[in-house]
Design an enzyme around this catalytic site. Structure first.
Site, PDB file in Angstrom:
ATOM      1  N   GLU A  32      -6.863   4.588   7.918  1.00  0.00           N
ATOM      2  CA  GLU A  32      -6.663   6.012   7.599  1.00  0.00           C
ATOM      3  C   GLU A  32      -7.908   6.590   6.927  1.00  0.00           C
ATOM      4  O   GLU A  32      -8.226   7.767   7.102  1.00  0.00           O
ATOM      5  CB  GLU A  32      -5.398   6.179   6.739  1.00  0.00           C
ATOM      6  CG  GLU A  32      -4.147   6.028   7.597  1.00  0.00           C
ATOM      7  CD  GLU A  32      -2.924   5.500   6.860  1.00  0.00           C
ATOM      8  OE1 GLU A  32      -2.888   5.539   5.626  1.00  0.00           O
ATOM      9  OE2 GLU A  32      -1.994   5.041   7.565  1.00  0.00           O
TER      10      GLU A  32
ATOM     11  N   LYS B 114       0.069   4.263  -0.263  1.00  0.00           N
ATOM     12  CA  LYS B 114      -0.602   5.440   0.331  1.00  0.00           C
ATOM     13  C   LYS B 114      -0.391   6.664  -0.582  1.00  0.00           C
ATOM     14  O   LYS B 114      -0.345   6.505  -1.799  1.00  0.00           O
ATOM     15  CB  LYS B 114      -0.099   5.661   1.759  1.00  0.00           C
ATOM     16  CG  LYS B 114      -0.243   4.380   2.591  1.00  0.00           C
ATOM     17  CD  LYS B 114      -0.064   4.576   4.058  1.00  0.00           C
ATOM     18  CE  LYS B 114      -0.218   3.244   4.776  1.00  0.00           C
ATOM     19  NZ  LYS B 114      -0.121   3.344   6.211  1.00  0.00           N
TER      20      LYS B 114
ATOM     21  N   GLY C 169       2.213   2.223  10.923  1.00  0.00           N
ATOM     22  CA  GLY C 169       3.136   3.357  10.779  1.00  0.00           C
ATOM     23  C   GLY C 169       3.852   3.735  12.055  1.00  0.00           C
ATOM     24  O   GLY C 169       4.471   4.803  12.132  1.00  0.00           O
TER      25      GLY C 169
ATOM     26  N   ASN D  42       0.851  -1.190   0.000  1.00  0.00           N
ATOM     27  CA  ASN D  42       0.000   0.000   0.000  1.00  0.00           C
ATOM     28  C   ASN D  42       0.894   1.249   0.000  1.00  0.00           C
ATOM     29  O   ASN D  42       1.461   1.601   1.029  1.00  0.00           O
ATOM     30  CB  ASN D  42      -0.888  -0.038   1.260  1.00  0.00           C
ATOM     31  CG  ASN D  42      -1.732   1.209   1.432  1.00  0.00           C
ATOM     32  OD1 ASN D  42      -1.808   2.053   0.528  1.00  0.00           O
ATOM     33  ND2 ASN D  42      -2.371   1.333   2.594  1.00  0.00           N
TER      34      ASN D  42
ATOM     35  N   SER E  44       3.278  -2.112  10.477  1.00  0.00           N
ATOM     36  CA  SER E  44       4.738  -2.128  10.670  1.00  0.00           C
ATOM     37  C   SER E  44       5.389  -3.462  10.295  1.00  0.00           C
ATOM     38  O   SER E  44       6.316  -3.912  10.964  1.00  0.00           O
ATOM     39  CB  SER E  44       5.082  -1.741  12.116  1.00  0.00           C
ATOM     40  OG  SER E  44       4.644  -0.423  12.385  1.00  0.00           O
TER      41      SER E  44
ATOM     42  N   GLU F 282      -5.532  -5.225  10.843  1.00  0.00           N
ATOM     43  CA  GLU F 282      -4.575  -4.127  10.956  1.00  0.00           C
ATOM     44  C   GLU F 282      -4.831  -3.361  12.251  1.00  0.00           C
ATOM     45  O   GLU F 282      -5.624  -2.403  12.257  1.00  0.00           O
ATOM     46  CB  GLU F 282      -4.740  -3.171   9.769  1.00  0.00           C
ATOM     47  CG  GLU F 282      -4.321  -3.759   8.455  1.00  0.00           C
ATOM     48  CD  GLU F 282      -3.708  -2.693   7.558  1.00  0.00           C
ATOM     49  OE1 GLU F 282      -2.557  -2.849   7.166  1.00  0.00           O
ATOM     50  OE2 GLU F 282      -4.378  -1.691   7.291  1.00  0.00           O
TER      51      GLU F 282
ATOM     52  N   HIS G  64      -9.594   0.875   5.131  1.00  0.00           N
ATOM     53  CA  HIS G  64      -8.304   1.133   5.791  1.00  0.00           C
ATOM     54  C   HIS G  64      -8.504   2.142   6.921  1.00  0.00           C
ATOM     55  O   HIS G  64      -9.298   3.072   6.793  1.00  0.00           O
ATOM     56  CB  HIS G  64      -7.297   1.668   4.773  1.00  0.00           C
ATOM     57  CG  HIS G  64      -5.911   1.718   5.317  1.00  0.00           C
ATOM     58  ND1 HIS G  64      -5.493   2.733   6.143  1.00  0.00           N
ATOM     59  CD2 HIS G  64      -4.872   0.868   5.194  1.00  0.00           C
ATOM     60  CE1 HIS G  64      -4.240   2.498   6.495  1.00  0.00           C
ATOM     61  NE2 HIS G  64      -3.831   1.380   5.928  1.00  0.00           N
TER      62      HIS G  64
HETATM   63  P1  PGA Z   1       2.671   0.336   7.792  1.00  0.00           P
HETATM   64  O1  PGA Z   1       1.196   0.512   7.183  1.00  0.00           O
HETATM   65  O2  PGA Z   1       3.226  -0.929   7.189  1.00  0.00           O
HETATM   66  O3  PGA Z   1       3.415   1.559   7.375  1.00  0.00           O
HETATM   67  O4  PGA Z   1       2.506   0.224   9.271  1.00  0.00           O
HETATM   68  C1  PGA Z   1       0.345  -0.578   7.001  1.00  0.00           C
HETATM   69  C2  PGA Z   1      -0.941  -0.111   6.371  1.00  0.00           C
HETATM   70  O5  PGA Z   1      -1.361   1.009   6.680  1.00  0.00           O
HETATM   71  O6  PGA Z   1      -1.565  -0.813   5.565  1.00  0.00           O
END
Ligand code: PGA
Length: 258
Positions: free
Chosen positions: A97, A11, A180, A9, A219, A174, A95
């Protein structure tokens, strides 16, 4: 036997030039992760670039969101038919976010899960496989509500279309506190939640529960991917930050093969 899937992803990152470089480096290594499925989720404006680069490579692609509506006056939205038009195999839905942005509009999580379910139906109607994301916030984690949170979405999906419809779906656990932050969930913790999700589904449809891929996201890096993916109910990863680094991402894809 479930095939492992690694989803990158991106983003809201990348330029035409940096994308071309990153895709080139990943493709150069693709023979080293042949037994895993790999999919890339660029920002939608780069969808055609990614499609051109990956077509015929065995890798897949998709977008980070889609509209719950079929077409019409929905400024800024992307329809399931458009994803189909650009050869998307997958789409990310729900997701955290995205959920946070919606939460600013004061929607509660139940309402959000219902929107996720509408998007899920829309993706299925065009033959695009939804990757449904769910996970608890730091507050929910601290107060022991993880199972309640993941069960809520699963139950909405099962009640809407039946458990069988989930056979064409991928789930992604998740935990929001791991996204993140550099603090991945432990393999044991993630395994416990994944197994809870599979068991909840199995009560309705054991065959679908057995075949559905459940990804872990939060992460995932080159050096923690292997222990996570070695867990019996973890079928790969949804990778954010580390998917922007070719060396890290390839390492994660390789870990899914072992
Ligand atoms: P990250 O994000 O690997 O940077 O923690 C995962 C995601 O948001 O799908």
């Amino acid at each position: 036997m479930r095939k492992p899937l690694v989803a990158g992803n991106w983003k809201m990152n990348g330029t035409s030039a940096s994308n071309a470089l990153l895709l080139g480096k990943i493709l150069a290594q693709k023979n080293t992760f042949i037994s895993a499925e790999v999919a890339i989720f660029p920002s939608a404006v780069y969808l055609q670039q990614v499609q051109m680069a990956l077509q015929g490579s065995g890798l897949s692609w998709g977008t980070q969101n889609l509209s719950q509506f079929r077409q019409g006056a929905y400024t800024g939205e992307i329809s399931a038919a458009m994803l189909k038009d650009f050869g998307c195999k997958y789409v990310l839905i729900g997701h955290s976010e995205r959920r946070c942005l919606y939460a600013e509009l004061d929607l509660d999580q139940n309402v959000l899960d219902n929107i996720v379910a509408e998007k899920y139906e829309m993706a299925l109607s065009e033959g695009v496989t939804p990757i449904l994301c769910i996970g608890e916030t730091p507050e929910e984690h601290a107060t022991g509500q993880t199972e309640e949170v993941v069960a809520r979405l699963l139950d909405i999906l099962i009640n809407k279309n039946g458990a069988k419809a989930l056979a064409q779906t991928v789930l992604a656990y998740e935990p929001v506190w791991a996204i993140g932050t550099g603090k991945s969930a432990s393999p044991e913790w993630a395994q416990e939640v994944h197994s809870f999700m599979r068991e909840r589904l199995a009560k309705h449809d054991p065959a679908t529960a057995e075949s559905i891929q459940i990804l872990y996201g939060g992460s995932v890096k080159g050096d923690n991917a292997a222990p996570l993916f070695s867990m019996p109910d973890i079928d790969g990863g949804l990778v954010g930050g580390a998917s922007l680094d070719a060396v890290e991402f390839v390492k994660i894809c390789q870990a899914a093969c072992s």
